[in-house]
Design an enzyme around this catalytic site. Structure first.
Site, short mmCIF file in Angstrom:
data_model
loop_
_atom_site.label_atom_id
_atom_site.label_comp_id
_atom_site.label_asym_id
_atom_site.label_seq_id
_atom_site.Cartn_x
_atom_site.Cartn_y
_atom_site.Cartn_z
N PRO A 1 0.82 -1.21 0.00
CG PRO A 1 0.08 -0.96 2.20
CD PRO A 1 0.86 -1.88 1.30
CB CYS B 1 1.73 30.45 -17.41
SG CYS B 1 1.22 31.35 -18.86
C1 LIG Z 1 4.21 -1.44 -8.14
C2 LIG Z 1 3.34 -0.60 -7.28
N1 LIG Z 1 3.08 -1.01 -6.03
C3 LIG Z 1 2.30 -0.30 -5.19
C4 LIG Z 1 1.75 0.89 -5.60
C5 LIG Z 1 0.93 1.66 -4.61
O1 LIG Z 1 -0.33 1.95 -5.01
P1 LIG Z 1 -1.29 2.74 -4.00
O2 LIG Z 1 -0.61 3.99 -3.63
O3 LIG Z 1 -2.52 2.95 -4.75
O4 LIG Z 1 -1.47 1.82 -2.82
C6 LIG Z 1 1.96 1.34 -6.89
C7 LIG Z 1 1.31 2.58 -7.38
O5 LIG Z 1 0.70 2.63 -8.40
C8 LIG Z 1 2.79 0.58 -7.76
O6 LIG Z 1 3.03 0.99 -9.01
#
Ligand SMILES: Cc1ncc(COP(=O)(O)O)c(C=O)c1O
Length: 409
Positions: A271, A339
């Site tokens: 996350p 801008c």
């Molecule tokens: C490989 C990977 N892991 C984890 C994330 C984390 O996603 P989020 O911030 O939505 O939890 C991302 C973001 O797109 C990602 O590209």
């Protein structure tokens, strides 16, 4: 009320704004800790690799490390910075996407697990890092997100190795003497609906099935990484996702596939947004009020260079004045000094019109806020302040002319 910043009184925001200048990002350690706690409780069986792309503020990284979480890094410098902040090598996963040889060489030197999603990248990495641990990011055709730009699997996505070339990837790994230790996938970002949850669970359990197949071919895996993507509520009436049911459904599926706990690969999740979005706000000052036709333009010293999400994705962020003015509410558009007509922070807000000089707070800005800020129009990226143990600390200074122009560097 989910926005902790509303409990800070107007006088305190005013004095912070006077002392540090505006705009600045302000983060609250307690909210960050609470969100980490949610994830630990909902996914008690998982190891968390925080996706630092969401917010790489040094104080945020330190707080994440104190939670016992690791890092998902998507560039060599993210990985390098995580190591510098004290994360151990085996706590940092580098996920590359169309990486150059220079980037691969740099991460090879760090001794991390490297997660790749192209045959060419595996082959090039293998040539420079024989014996190194790798993971494969696969595309299970299950993508979702709050905007098409953040859907990271399926037909329109550049991410992930499609399953038709998985055997070829395994052959490259064997030929190059790499050690395959994990499988990975990531659906997308900002998953907040029941439908999103279903996509996420289908993708995660689909990854388990691919893992079983790979284990039969090449031996046990150390981990299966099902990515991140959990959404948060941005609008006042929007709920942040309840993660408990995501975690329990996932664990049931994992136990079903690996009934023997000794043979079960570790479960990793990544996350980003969920952990940091709500702990951050962007604090700005009204610079210019302009009335034209049927609307009031509220110009602030923050803009798309400070927070690009509204301009880039049409995202909603709550905006309010800690000291609202009396007077009738009007149709307001909050914009920055860049801008470009797309330089909008908030469209169509019915609110009392603030005075020039008033402080405004833009809420739920801790994820993909500073991280996506730029120096467009030669404007500085904001300062960052962190509130912990009853004290505000400046953890990153506002950029100065020299940083923005490169003049004198
Ligand atoms: C490989 C990977 N892991 C984890 C994330 C984390 O996603 P989020 O911030 O939505 O939890 C991302 C973001 O797109 C990602 O590209």
């Amino acid at each position: 009320m989910k926005d902790w910043a509303r409990s800070i009184d107007a006088g305190e925001w005013e004095s912070l704004a006077r002392e540090h200048g505006t705009p600045f990002y302000a983060y609250d350690a307690k909210v960050l800790h609470d969100r980490c706690n949610d994830v630990s409780l909902a996914f008690s069986q998982a190891e968390v690799r925080y996706a630092m792309k969401a917010n790489a503020c040094p104080a945020v990284l330190d707080a994440i490390r104190a939670e016992g979480f690791g890092i998902d890094a998507v560039s060599a410098w993210e990985a390098r910075f995580a190591l510098e902040r004290g994360f151990a090598k085996d706590e940092v996963l580098y996920t590359g996407n169309f990486p150059s040889d220079d980037e691969l060489r740099e991460v090879a030197g760090m001794g991390l697990i490297v997660n790749l999603d192209a045959l060419s990248a595996l082959d090039r990495y293998g040539a420079m890092a024989r014996g190194a641990k790798v993971s494969i990011r696969v595309d299970l055709e299950e993508g979702a997100g709050h905007h098409p730009h953040v859907v990271t699997a399926g037909d329109e996505s550049k991410f992930g190795l499609t399953l038709d070339v998985l055997d070829e990837a395994l052959a490259i790994i064997a030929r190059r003497g790499l050690r395959l230790v994990g499988l990975h996938q990531h659906v997308g970002s900002g998953l907040s609906t029941d439908e999103h949850r279903e996509v996420w669970l289908r993708a995660a359990t689909g990854l388990f099935d691919v893992a079983l197949r790979v284990e039969r071919a090449t031996g046990p895996l150390e981990f299966v990484d099902v990515g991140g993507g959990f959404g948060v509520g941005y609008r006042e009436d929007e709920r942040t996702v309840e993660l408990a049911s995501w975690g329990s459904a996932l664990e049931r599926a994992r136990i079903e596939r690996w009934p023997d706990p000794k043979r079960r690969p570790a479960l990793w999740i990544e996350p980003g947004r969920y952990l940091v979005a709500e702990c951050g706000v962007l604090v700005t000052r009204v610079s210019t009020i302009k009335r034209a036709r049927d609307r009031v333009w509220i110009g602030t010293d923050a803009g798309m260079h400070s927070l690009i999400r509204p301009a880039m994705y049409g995202s909603y962020h709550p905006v309010y004045a800690p000291r609202p003015r009396a007077g009738a509410s009007e149709r307001c558009f909050i914009v920055g000094p860049i801008c470009e007509s797309g330089d909008v922070l908030a469209e169509e807000r019915t609110m009392p019109v603030p005075d020039e000089g008033d402080v405004l707070i833009i809420g739920v800005a801790g994820a993909y806020g500073y991280a996506m800020a730029s120096t467009y129009n030669l404007r500085a990226r904001p300062a960052e302040l962190f509130f912990e143990r009853d004290e505000w600390k400046v953890v990153r200074e506002r950029e100065r002319y020299e940083h923005v122009t490169g003049n004198g560097v």
